[in-house]
Design an enzyme around this catalytic site. Structure first.
Site, PDB file in Angstrom:
ATOM      1  N   ASP A 185      45.203  -0.746  15.912  1.00 50.87           N
ATOM      2  CA  ASP A 185      45.041   0.645  15.496  1.00 50.87           C
ATOM      3  C   ASP A 185      45.883   1.490  16.451  1.00 50.87           C
ATOM      4  OD1 ASP A 185      43.673   0.712  17.846  1.00 50.87           O
ATOM      5  OD2 ASP A 185      41.732   1.173  16.963  1.00 50.87           O
ATOM      6  N   GLY A 243      45.193   3.996  18.290  1.00 51.37           N
ATOM      7  CA  GLY A 243      44.540   4.607  19.443  1.00 51.37           C
ATOM      8  C   GLY A 243      43.942   5.959  19.092  1.00 51.37           C
ATOM      9  N   GLY A 244      44.369   6.502  17.965  1.00 49.21           N
ATOM     10  CA  GLY A 244      43.895   7.833  17.578  1.00 49.21           C
ATOM     11  C   GLY A 244      42.386   7.906  17.450  1.00 49.21           C
ATOM     12  N   ASP A 271      47.015   9.378  13.792  1.00 51.70           N
ATOM     13  CA  ASP A 271      46.440  10.354  12.867  1.00 51.70           C
ATOM     14  C   ASP A 271      45.371  11.155  13.585  1.00 51.70           C
ATOM     15  OD1 ASP A 271      44.786   8.111  13.154  1.00 51.70           O
ATOM     16  OD2 ASP A 271      43.736   8.540  11.292  1.00 51.70           O
ATOM     17  N   GLY A 316      39.248   8.159   8.615  1.00 51.96           N
ATOM     18  CA  GLY A 316      38.319   9.304   8.605  1.00 51.96           C
ATOM     19  C   GLY A 316      37.070   9.061   7.782  1.00 51.96           C
ATOM     20  N   ASP A 331      38.031  -4.232   8.476  1.00 52.49           N
ATOM     21  CA  ASP A 331      37.758  -4.650   9.852  1.00 52.49           C
ATOM     22  C   ASP A 331      36.452  -4.005  10.268  1.00 52.49           C
ATOM     23  OD1 ASP A 331      39.031  -1.844  10.375  1.00 52.49           O
ATOM     24  OD2 ASP A 331      38.089  -2.420  12.266  1.00 52.49           O
ATOM     25  N   CYS A 352      25.865 -22.846   5.084  1.00 49.48           N
ATOM     26  CA  CYS A 352      26.970 -22.587   6.020  1.00 49.48           C
ATOM     27  C   CYS A 352      27.460 -23.876   6.658  1.00 49.48           C
ATOM     28  CB  CYS A 352      26.509 -21.603   7.085  1.00 49.48           C
ATOM     29  SG  CYS A 352      27.807 -21.193   8.278  1.00 49.48           S
ATOM     30  N   CYS A 403      29.348 -23.992   9.489  1.00 45.73           N
ATOM     31  CA  CYS A 403      29.797 -23.761  10.872  1.00 45.73           C
ATOM     32  C   CYS A 403      29.109 -24.722  11.841  1.00 45.73           C
ATOM     33  CB  CYS A 403      29.568 -22.308  11.282  1.00 45.73           C
ATOM     34  SG  CYS A 403      27.925 -21.946  11.929  1.00 45.73           S
ATOM     35  N   CYS A 458      25.381 -23.939  12.548  1.00 48.56           N
ATOM     36  CA  CYS A 458      24.447 -24.337  11.492  1.00 48.56           C
ATOM     37  C   CYS A 458      24.367 -25.847  11.324  1.00 48.56           C
ATOM     38  CB  CYS A 458      24.839 -23.679  10.168  1.00 48.56           C
ATOM     39  SG  CYS A 458      24.528 -21.907  10.169  1.00 48.56           S
ATOM     40  N   HIS A 518      28.711 -18.345  14.236  1.00 48.89           N
ATOM     41  CA  HIS A 518      28.148 -18.369  12.888  1.00 48.89           C
ATOM     42  C   HIS A 518      28.588 -17.142  12.083  1.00 48.89           C
ATOM     43  CE1 HIS A 518      25.579 -18.424   9.413  1.00 48.89           C
ATOM     44  NE2 HIS A 518      25.212 -17.189   9.737  1.00 48.89           N
TER      45      HIS A 518
HETATM   46 ZN   LIG Z   1      26.661 -21.000  10.257  1.00 49.41          ZN
END
Ligand SMILES: [Zn+2]
Length: 370
Positions: free
Chosen positions: A82, A84-85, A136, A205, A255, A293, A295, A298, A324
């Protein structure tokens, strides 16, 4: 029909990113409590770094001299910064906005700094970002029509200066739409930026304390003004329910600090909404956080063990919970892309909303920006 949901590809200097995409936030050049190796293995393709924080510490010149953030931080994929604004307006104190740029005091040591559009681009170039954002002015909510109108003018003039400062640089540059919650100003901002032909367009904004209905009204207002062949980025939004809604409205990029910040508080995402692993009902729960899941957390640990780590303040808790949530998000976006690809995003959207109850913790986590 699948609303405005769409698939896309963003080609960057460090690889191609499939959209819709979610970027975990690496405020200080690291996504908190997880390694880049784990991010990659979880299916994360692009991360966000905050130019404001890296400019103040360790400094953009140092990062440039260390070979750019990719080399410095050991991440070989695309990075978006970004400008920095947003942080100048949310964290910096005693800021003064002038035509030339913004003067502010560091939130770390009170030192005085000046950020111009040209310097914002230079900082991001030094960091080595693949996607840079224009400087901005993020107006507070609520703001008057007159103030917002003048601010849109300033943001457009700063955007033009950022575009000129890019000067053939090997990175993409996105314009940031402003205009508060005034439809005509949002459209004006979109038109002025589209005229300058940026590589992508961010909706800025928003997520500044407004009701969610106002957010989506602004997205709906500008989405058709934006070119079809350029990415659209909804800055600072990232609850799963926001992502499916945004995708349905034609947004490509998201994000948010939510998955990582919530993980550190024990808030974990499941197919049926969020749970808080601290809850006493998990004390003897042998099941994984989310049965679906894949991962490491999990596949390896029970809810009972994760609860034990959290209440014992064990550092491993940060890591396993973050792993996770990051995996859950990457997988969630992958399933969204697959649904769009198969032409069944509408069914995905309906099934998601039927299943998703918002979890156990409809709490204070409304602000989504880092
Ligand atoms: Zn997981």
């Amino acid at each position: 029909m699948d609303g405005n949901a769409r698939l896309g590809r963003i080609a960057t200097g460090h690889g191609t990113v499939e959209t819709p995409v979610f970027m975990p936030v690496g405020t200080q050049g690291t996504v908190k409590a997880i390694t880049n190796r784990d991010l990659k293995a979880s299916g994360v393709t692009m991360i966000l770094a905050n130019a404001y924080h890296l400019y103040l510490r360790p400094g953009d010149a140092l990062i440039r001299d260390m070979g750019g953030l990719q080399k410095f931080a050991g991440w070989d994929g695309p990075i978006l910064t970004d400008s920095g604004g947003y942080q100048v307006f949310s964290l910096g104190t005693l800021r003064k906005i002038k035509e030339e740029g913004v003067t502010f005091q560091s939130h770390i040591d009170g030192s005085k700094h000046f950020l111009s559009p040209e310097r914002a681009v230079e900082i991001q170039r030094n960091i080595g970002a693949d996607i840079c954002m224009c400087l901005d002015e993020c107006v507070p909510y609520p703001s008057t029509y007159e103030y917002t109108r003048d601010s849109v003018g300033l943001t457009s003039r700063w955007a033009k200066r950022c575009r000129d400062a890019k000067d053939g640089g090997p990175f993409l540059l996105f314009g940031i739409l402003q205009g508060g919650f005034y439809k005509d100003l949002r459209i004006q901002s979109a038109r002025e930026l589209v005229e300058m032909d940026f590589d992508g367009y961010a909706l800025g904004g928003l997520s500044v304390g407004e009701p969610k209905s106002a957010t989506w009204e602004m997205v709906d207002t500008v989405i058709d003004t934006l070119p079809h062949d350029k990415p659209r980025y909804l800055m600072g939004f990232g609850f799963p329910e926001d992502i499916v809604e945004g995708v349905r409205k034609g947004i490509d990029m998201f994000d948010c600090v939510i998955p990582t910040r919530l993980a550190r508080n024990g808030n974990l995402f499941t197919q049926n909404g969020r749970i808080n692993i601290k809850n006493a009902k998990y004390v003897r729960d042998e099941s994984p956080v989310d049965k679906e899941c894949g991962c490491y957390t999990c596949r390896t640990y029970s809810r009972a063990y994760l609860r034990h780590l959290l209440v014992s303040h064990e550092l491993t808790s940060f890591y396993l919970n973050t792993l996770h949530n990051v995996y859950f998000y990457a997988d969630f976006l992958k399933r969204i892309r697959e649904a769009i690809g198969k032409g069944c995003f509408d069914q995905f959207y309906g099934a998601f909303n039927a299943r998703w109850k918002g979890g156990e913790t409809q709490d204070e986590y409304s602000a989504c920006n880092g």
